[in-house]
Design an enzyme around this catalytic site. Structure first.
Site, PDB file in Angstrom:
ATOM      1  N   GLY A  19     -24.289  51.300  -6.834  1.00 39.43           N
ATOM      2  CA  GLY A  19     -24.674  50.639  -8.066  1.00 39.43           C
ATOM      3  C   GLY A  19     -23.563  49.864  -8.748  1.00 39.43           C
ATOM      4  O   GLY A  19     -23.499  49.843  -9.978  1.00 39.43           O
ATOM      5  N   MET A  96     -32.608  48.692  -1.490  1.00 44.42           N
ATOM      6  CA  MET A  96     -32.820  48.392  -0.072  1.00 44.42           C
ATOM      7  C   MET A  96     -34.245  48.697   0.368  1.00 44.42           C
ATOM      8  O   MET A  96     -34.487  49.413   1.339  1.00 44.42           O
ATOM      9  CB  MET A  96     -31.810  49.154   0.780  1.00 44.42           C
ATOM     10  CG  MET A  96     -30.367  48.912   0.397  1.00 44.42           C
ATOM     11  SD  MET A  96     -29.935  47.143   0.405  1.00 44.42           S
ATOM     12  CE  MET A  96     -29.993  46.808   2.172  1.00 44.42           C
ATOM     13  N   ARG A  97     -35.192  48.147  -0.368  1.00 44.72           N
ATOM     14  CA  ARG A  97     -36.593  48.305  -0.021  1.00 44.72           C
ATOM     15  C   ARG A  97     -37.276  46.940  -0.116  1.00 44.72           C
ATOM     16  O   ARG A  97     -37.024  46.166  -1.053  1.00 44.72           O
ATOM     17  CB  ARG A  97     -37.299  49.257  -0.991  1.00 44.72           C
ATOM     18  CG  ARG A  97     -36.792  50.688  -0.955  1.00 44.72           C
ATOM     19  CD  ARG A  97     -37.358  51.439   0.226  1.00 44.72           C
ATOM     20  NE  ARG A  97     -38.802  51.620   0.077  1.00 44.72           N
ATOM     21  CZ  ARG A  97     -39.606  51.979   1.075  1.00 44.72           C
ATOM     22  NH1 ARG A  97     -39.116  52.147   2.301  1.00 44.72           N
ATOM     23  NH2 ARG A  97     -40.900  52.150   0.863  1.00 44.72           N
ATOM     24  N   LEU A  99     -40.475  45.105  -1.089  1.00 40.63           N
ATOM     25  CA  LEU A  99     -41.569  45.432  -1.986  1.00 40.63           C
ATOM     26  C   LEU A  99     -42.873  44.790  -1.524  1.00 40.63           C
ATOM     27  O   LEU A  99     -42.878  43.729  -0.886  1.00 40.63           O
ATOM     28  CB  LEU A  99     -41.241  44.951  -3.398  1.00 40.63           C
ATOM     29  CG  LEU A  99     -39.952  45.530  -3.993  1.00 40.63           C
ATOM     30  CD1 LEU A  99     -39.619  44.840  -5.313  1.00 40.63           C
ATOM     31  CD2 LEU A  99     -40.077  47.042  -4.199  1.00 40.63           C
ATOM     32  N   ASN A 113     -33.309  39.392  -8.277  1.00 38.36           N
ATOM     33  CA  ASN A 113     -32.514  40.016  -7.223  1.00 38.36           C
ATOM     34  C   ASN A 113     -31.273  39.178  -6.983  1.00 38.36           C
ATOM     35  O   ASN A 113     -31.214  37.999  -7.344  1.00 38.36           O
ATOM     36  CB  ASN A 113     -33.346  40.111  -5.930  1.00 38.36           C
ATOM     37  CG  ASN A 113     -32.656  40.935  -4.860  1.00 38.36           C
ATOM     38  OD1 ASN A 113     -31.906  41.862  -5.165  1.00 38.36           O
ATOM     39  ND2 ASN A 113     -32.911  40.617  -3.595  1.00 38.36           N
ATOM     40  N   HIS A 115     -28.606  38.106  -3.800  1.00 37.32           N
ATOM     41  CA  HIS A 115     -28.520  38.092  -2.341  1.00 37.32           C
ATOM     42  C   HIS A 115     -27.163  37.535  -1.929  1.00 37.32           C
ATOM     43  O   HIS A 115     -26.712  36.526  -2.481  1.00 37.32           O
ATOM     44  CB  HIS A 115     -29.630  37.223  -1.755  1.00 37.32           C
ATOM     45  CG  HIS A 115     -29.665  37.208  -0.265  1.00 37.32           C
ATOM     46  ND1 HIS A 115     -30.048  38.299   0.469  1.00 37.32           N
ATOM     47  CD2 HIS A 115     -29.335  36.237   0.626  1.00 37.32           C
ATOM     48  CE1 HIS A 115     -29.977  38.001   1.761  1.00 37.32           C
ATOM     49  NE2 HIS A 115     -29.538  36.753   1.880  1.00 37.32           N
ATOM     50  N   GLU A 149     -42.295  36.517  -0.494  1.00 34.85           N
ATOM     51  CA  GLU A 149     -41.545  36.161   0.708  1.00 34.85           C
ATOM     52  C   GLU A 149     -40.082  36.549   0.524  1.00 34.85           C
ATOM     53  O   GLU A 149     -39.477  36.246  -0.504  1.00 34.85           O
ATOM     54  CB  GLU A 149     -41.656  34.660   0.974  1.00 34.85           C
ATOM     55  CG  GLU A 149     -40.998  34.217   2.280  1.00 34.85           C
ATOM     56  CD  GLU A 149     -41.149  32.730   2.527  1.00 34.85           C
ATOM     57  OE1 GLU A 149     -40.497  32.216   3.471  1.00 34.85           O
ATOM     58  OE2 GLU A 149     -41.899  32.068   1.792  1.00 34.85           O
ATOM     59  N   ASP A 151     -36.374  36.922  -0.029  1.00 33.69           N
ATOM     60  CA  ASP A 151     -35.252  36.065  -0.422  1.00 33.69           C
ATOM     61  C   ASP A 151     -35.651  34.598  -0.558  1.00 33.69           C
ATOM     62  O   ASP A 151     -34.859  33.698  -0.286  1.00 33.69           O
ATOM     63  CB  ASP A 151     -34.096  36.187   0.592  1.00 33.69           C
ATOM     64  CG  ASP A 151     -33.587  37.604   0.723  1.00 33.69           C
ATOM     65  OD1 ASP A 151     -33.606  38.345  -0.273  1.00 33.69           O
ATOM     66  OD2 ASP A 151     -33.159  37.987   1.833  1.00 33.69           O
TER      67      ASP A 151
END
Length: 325
Positions: A19, A96-97, A99, A113, A115, A149, A151
């Site tokens: 985290g 790390m899921r 969705l 998010n 990336h 979709e 990223d």
């Protein structure tokens, strides 16, 4: 107690590990003029070390392992924890899921998010390795809205990191992580801070108003307004209030059906409505925009209702016909 007009956006952060980005976001939320507050840190890994950091800082935590659960069921548990905490936005920080599309659609525009690549380059995993193998001179990180979709959502901000001679995926990843800690809080704050940005709010109202048939914009008493009908004889159905006439609010002014309705709404929902000093005597109500939790479908409904109050029949018939398709 009613929320203030400048209430911060309540945010839940989802993590799966240490985290560090969550910590950067959390501490940034406590700086002056932050647009958001962290109300929950949740994880699919019950022993994720980031949960301990959040708890030590007095932030509520939640954990539920995804092991033995279907993806939709686990998404539902995590989403409910966010809702129970009052979250209006979800930020993924090393979560790390993948969705489900249904989850992301429910939070469209309210889930972010980060990336580790300069999107649209290198979606998915092993981004540092792929950038080095491609011979890229720069790598970096991107903050984006989450879509169904992977990223592929709208990019809100990026930061570049130079790839140096002799870099390995590990050394490059270390520097990108430092850059992420600078980028993520800034972009989150800018994005969520739009709730108090008059120009952003005006443009949203403008887009909704001008989508109604027969409408045009005309300034009224120094403020943007929207009329339906001809340029010469059109009637106003909406005004934009940017803290005018002594008001603290940024608001949409629209017509109600009666003074009783206006006063009833102001009395029962003072955080959402007010009686404008200049227009209130004529039955116009202020729909407060610079507050958390604004439902834009509801704002659009007010605009259409006010428009119908003054629109010539030829335009309402056109609108009703379009709604059939």
């Amino acid at each position: 107690m009613p929320e203030t007009a400048s209430a911060k956006v309540k945010t839940a952060i989802f993590i799966s590990g240490g985290g560090t980005n969550m910590a950067a976001l959390l501490y940034a939320s406590r700086l002056p003029n932050s647009a958001y507050e962290v109300v929950l840190v949740a994880s699919n890994v019950p022993d994720a070390s980031g949960l301990g950091l959040a708890a030590a800082e007095g932030v509520g935590t939640f954990a539920r392992s995804h092991q033995g659960m279907s993806r939709p069921d686990h998404d539902a548990v995590m989403e409910q924890a966010a809702r129970d905490a009052g979250a209006e936005c979800i930020i993924l920080a090393g979560y790390m899921r993948i969705l489900t599309p249904e989850f992301t659609e429910r939070w469209q525009g309210r889930m972010l998010n980060i990336h580790p690549s300069l999107l649209p380059k290198y979606r998915g995993l092993e981004t540092h390795k792929r950038a080095i193998e491609a011979g890229d001179k720069v790598h970096g990180a991107s903050v984006h809205l989450v879509s169904s979709e992977l990223d592929a959502g709208e990019v809100l901000g990026q930061i570049e990191v130079r790839i140096t001679q002799g870099d390995t995926p590990e050394t490059l990843a270390d520097r990108v992580k430092i850059a992420e800690h600078q980028l993520y809080p800034r972009v989150v704050n800018e994005y969520l801070g739009r709730a108090n940005d008059p120009e952003h709010l005006l443009q949203k109202i403008r887009d909704l108003a001008l989508a109604l048939p027969g409408t045009h914009e005309r300034e009224s008493h120094g403020s943007p307004g929207w009329r339906v009908g001809t340029e010469k004889s059109g009637k106003y159905f909406a005004h934009f209030n940017d803290q005018h006439h002594g008001s603290e609010h940024i608001a949409l002014l629209v017509k109600t059906d009666s003074m009783d309705e206006l006063l009833g709404l102001v009395e029962t929902h003072p955080h959402a409505y007010f009686k404008p000093a200049y227009y209130g005597a004529s039955g116009w109500i202020g729909v407060i925009l610079n507050r958390s939790g604004v439902e834009w479908d509801h704002v659009a409904d007010w605009l259409e209702r006010s428009w119908r109050n003054v629109a010539p029949r030829q335009f309402t018939k056109l609108h009703d016909a379009a709604d059939q398709f």
